[in-house]
Design a protein around this motif. Structure first.
Motif, mmCIF file in Angstrom:
data_model
loop_
_atom_site.group_PDB
_atom_site.id
_atom_site.type_symbol
_atom_site.label_atom_id
_atom_site.label_comp_id
_atom_site.label_asym_id
_atom_site.label_seq_id
_atom_site.Cartn_x
_atom_site.Cartn_y
_atom_site.Cartn_z
ATOM 1 N N LEU A 158 5.465 27.945 83.276
ATOM 2 C CA LEU A 158 4.322 27.633 82.418
ATOM 3 C C LEU A 158 3.442 28.862 82.296
ATOM 4 C CD1 LEU A 158 2.494 25.599 80.907
ATOM 5 C CD2 LEU A 158 1.494 25.034 83.138
ATOM 6 N N VAL A 159 3.137 29.236 81.074
ATOM 7 C CA VAL A 159 2.321 30.424 80.843
ATOM 8 C C VAL A 159 1.373 30.142 79.675
ATOM 9 C CG1 VAL A 159 4.020 31.457 79.278
ATOM 10 C CG2 VAL A 159 2.423 32.933 80.521
ATOM 11 N N GLN A 160 0.237 30.786 79.691
ATOM 12 C CA GLN A 160 -0.712 30.626 78.596
ATOM 13 C C GLN A 160 -0.289 31.473 77.399
ATOM 14 O OE1 GLN A 160 -4.603 31.550 80.226
ATOM 15 N NE2 GLN A 160 -5.004 29.374 80.576
ATOM 16 N N ALA A 161 -0.711 31.064 76.243
ATOM 17 C CA ALA A 161 -0.430 31.841 75.033
ATOM 18 C C ALA A 161 -0.937 33.267 75.213
ATOM 19 C CB ALA A 161 -1.094 31.187 73.821
ATOM 20 N N LEU B 223 15.592 38.941 79.677
ATOM 21 C CA LEU B 223 14.859 38.765 78.429
ATOM 22 C C LEU B 223 13.378 38.867 78.776
ATOM 23 C CD1 LEU B 223 15.089 38.133 75.367
ATOM 24 C CD2 LEU B 223 14.628 35.737 75.972
ATOM 25 N N HIS B 224 12.785 39.964 78.338
ATOM 26 C CA HIS B 224 11.354 40.160 78.531
ATOM 27 C C HIS B 224 10.645 39.602 77.301
ATOM 28 C CE1 HIS B 224 11.783 43.226 81.843
ATOM 29 N NE2 HIS B 224 12.987 43.243 81.324
ATOM 30 N N MET B 225 9.720 38.708 77.545
ATOM 31 C CA MET B 225 9.008 38.076 76.442
ATOM 32 C C MET B 225 7.510 38.346 76.590
ATOM 33 S SD MET B 225 11.041 34.475 76.021
ATOM 34 C CE MET B 225 10.445 33.803 77.560
ATOM 35 N N ASN B 226 6.921 38.895 75.560
ATOM 36 C CA ASN B 226 5.491 39.201 75.546
ATOM 37 C C ASN B 226 4.809 38.433 74.421
ATOM 38 O OD1 ASN B 226 5.792 41.284 77.599
ATOM 39 N ND2 ASN B 226 6.705 42.547 75.989
ATOM 40 N N SER B 227 3.498 38.393 74.494
ATOM 41 C CA SER B 227 2.697 37.743 73.447
ATOM 42 C C SER B 227 3.259 36.359 73.126
ATOM 43 C CB SER B 227 2.684 38.604 72.180
ATOM 44 O OG SER B 227 2.160 39.882 72.459
ATOM 45 N N LEU B 228 3.501 35.593 74.167
ATOM 46 C CA LEU B 228 4.121 34.286 73.981
ATOM 47 C C LEU B 228 3.226 33.346 73.194
ATOM 48 C CD1 LEU B 228 5.776 33.992 77.465
ATOM 49 C CD2 LEU B 228 6.978 33.781 75.292
ATOM 50 N N LYS B 229 3.877 32.496 72.401
ATOM 51 C CA LYS B 229 3.184 31.535 71.554
ATOM 52 C C LYS B 229 3.624 30.120 71.936
ATOM 53 C CE LYS B 229 3.598 34.795 67.680
ATOM 54 N NZ LYS B 229 4.097 34.982 66.294
ATOM 55 N N PRO B 230 2.828 29.125 71.644
ATOM 56 C CA PRO B 230 3.250 27.742 71.943
ATOM 57 C C PRO B 230 4.593 27.389 71.303
ATOM 58 C CG PRO B 230 0.904 27.797 71.474
ATOM 59 C CD PRO B 230 1.427 29.185 71.193
ATOM 60 N N GLU B 231 4.885 27.964 70.156
ATOM 61 C CA GLU B 231 6.167 27.665 69.501
ATOM 62 C C GLU B 231 7.363 28.300 70.207
ATOM 63 O OE1 GLU B 231 3.374 28.860 68.060
ATOM 64 O OE2 GLU B 231 3.850 30.325 66.478
ATOM 65 N N ASP B 232 7.124 29.109 71.216
ATOM 66 C CA ASP B 232 8.209 29.647 72.039
ATOM 67 C C ASP B 232 8.640 28.651 73.112
ATOM 68 O OD1 ASP B 232 6.574 32.824 71.902
ATOM 69 O OD2 ASP B 232 8.362 32.222 70.771
ATOM 70 N N THR B 233 7.910 27.560 73.237
ATOM 71 C CA THR B 233 8.249 26.547 74.226
ATOM 72 C C THR B 233 9.623 25.968 73.947
ATOM 73 O OG1 THR B 233 5.947 25.958 74.644
ATOM 74 C CG2 THR B 233 7.615 24.286 75.157
ATOM 75 N N ALA B 234 10.493 26.031 74.946
ATOM 76 C CA ALA B 234 11.874 25.571 74.792
ATOM 77 C C ALA B 234 12.596 25.730 76.127
ATOM 78 C CB ALA B 234 12.595 26.381 73.721
ATOM 79 N N THR C 242 16.665 27.369 81.554
ATOM 80 C CA THR C 242 15.389 27.464 82.267
ATOM 81 C C THR C 242 14.271 27.127 81.285
ATOM 82 O OG1 THR C 242 14.000 28.887 83.676
ATOM 83 C CG2 THR C 242 15.126 29.970 81.846
ATOM 84 N N GLN C 243 13.345 26.312 81.743
ATOM 85 C CA GLN C 243 12.274 25.822 80.861
ATOM 86 C C GLN C 243 11.160 26.857 80.735
ATOM 87 O OE1 GLN C 243 11.871 22.676 79.151
ATOM 88 N NE2 GLN C 243 10.151 23.784 78.225
ATOM 89 N N VAL C 244 10.774 27.119 79.505
ATOM 90 C CA VAL C 244 9.605 27.955 79.217
ATOM 91 C C VAL C 244 8.601 27.092 78.461
ATOM 92 C CG1 VAL C 244 8.738 29.926 77.908
ATOM 93 C CG2 VAL C 244 10.878 30.124 79.183
ATOM 94 N N THR C 245 7.407 27.005 78.994
ATOM 95 C CA THR C 245 6.348 26.234 78.353
ATOM 96 C C THR C 245 5.147 27.130 78.150
ATOM 97 O OG1 THR C 245 7.111 24.202 79.440
ATOM 98 C CG2 THR C 245 4.897 24.193 78.489
ATOM 99 N N VAL C 246 4.699 27.227 76.918
ATOM 100 C CA VAL C 246 3.562 28.083 76.577
ATOM 101 C C VAL C 246 2.415 27.180 76.136
ATOM 102 C CG1 VAL C 246 2.731 30.011 75.203
ATOM 103 C CG2 VAL C 246 5.156 29.875 75.835
ATOM 104 N N SER C 247 1.336 27.227 76.864
ATOM 105 C CA SER C 247 0.176 26.400 76.542
ATOM 106 C C SER C 247 -0.782 27.152 75.632
ATOM 107 C CB SER C 247 -0.531 25.977 77.819
ATOM 108 O OG SER C 247 -1.042 27.100 78.501
ATOM 109 N N SER C 248 -1.439 26.406 74.781
ATOM 110 C CA SER C 248 -2.375 27.044 73.825
ATOM 111 C C SER C 248 -3.779 27.154 74.405
ATOM 112 C CB SER C 248 -2.403 26.235 72.537
ATOM 113 O OG SER C 248 -2.778 24.903 72.808
#
Length: 121
Positions: free
Chosen positions: A11-14, A80-91, A115-121
């Motif tokens: 779980l990570v913030q936007a 996979l390095h993911m930056n500037s995550l958005k809520p729509e990246d949740t999957a 693996t679950q990635v959840t991006v909160s707004s």
């Protein structure tokens, strides 16, 4: 037999970042192309990024400039390095790899468990 194990989700913030790992183990002669896919609830699985054995990369338009795929062949691991995550990246993020178990066999596709990635707004 080959196993792929993904890790690094959470779980990570936007605006935040995550690094996903896909580690391969088992009967491995060589790992060819590897891809990261994701599947959001109610949606089809889609390609996020992939990398060839030679290091050539390809990204979905939705993640270009925000994600970097890389591989460490000595560790049989793709990141996979993911930056500037958005809520729509949740999957749920899955890796898929084409793996040769012997030199004389063609590559066979394997999937990890996700693996679950959840991006909160």
């Amino acid at each position: 037999q080959v196993q792929l194990v993904e890790s690094g989700g959470g779980l990570v913030q936007a605006g935040g970042s995550l690094r996903l790992s896909c580690a391969a183990s088992g009967s491995i002669f060589s790992i060819n192309d590897v891809g990261w896919y994701r599947q959001a609830p109610g949606k089809s699985r889609e390609l996020v990024a992939d990398i060839t054995s030679g290091g050539r990369t390809n990204y979905a338009d939705s993640v270009k400039g925000r994600c970097t795929i890389s591989r460490d062949n000595a560790k049989n691991t793709v990141y996979l390095h993911m930056n500037s995550l958005k809520p729509e990246d949740t999957a749920v993020y899955y890796c898929q790899a084409s793996v040769q178990s012997t030199w004389f066999e063609s590559g066979r596709n394997y999937w990890g468990q996700g693996t679950q990635v959840t991006v909160s707004s």
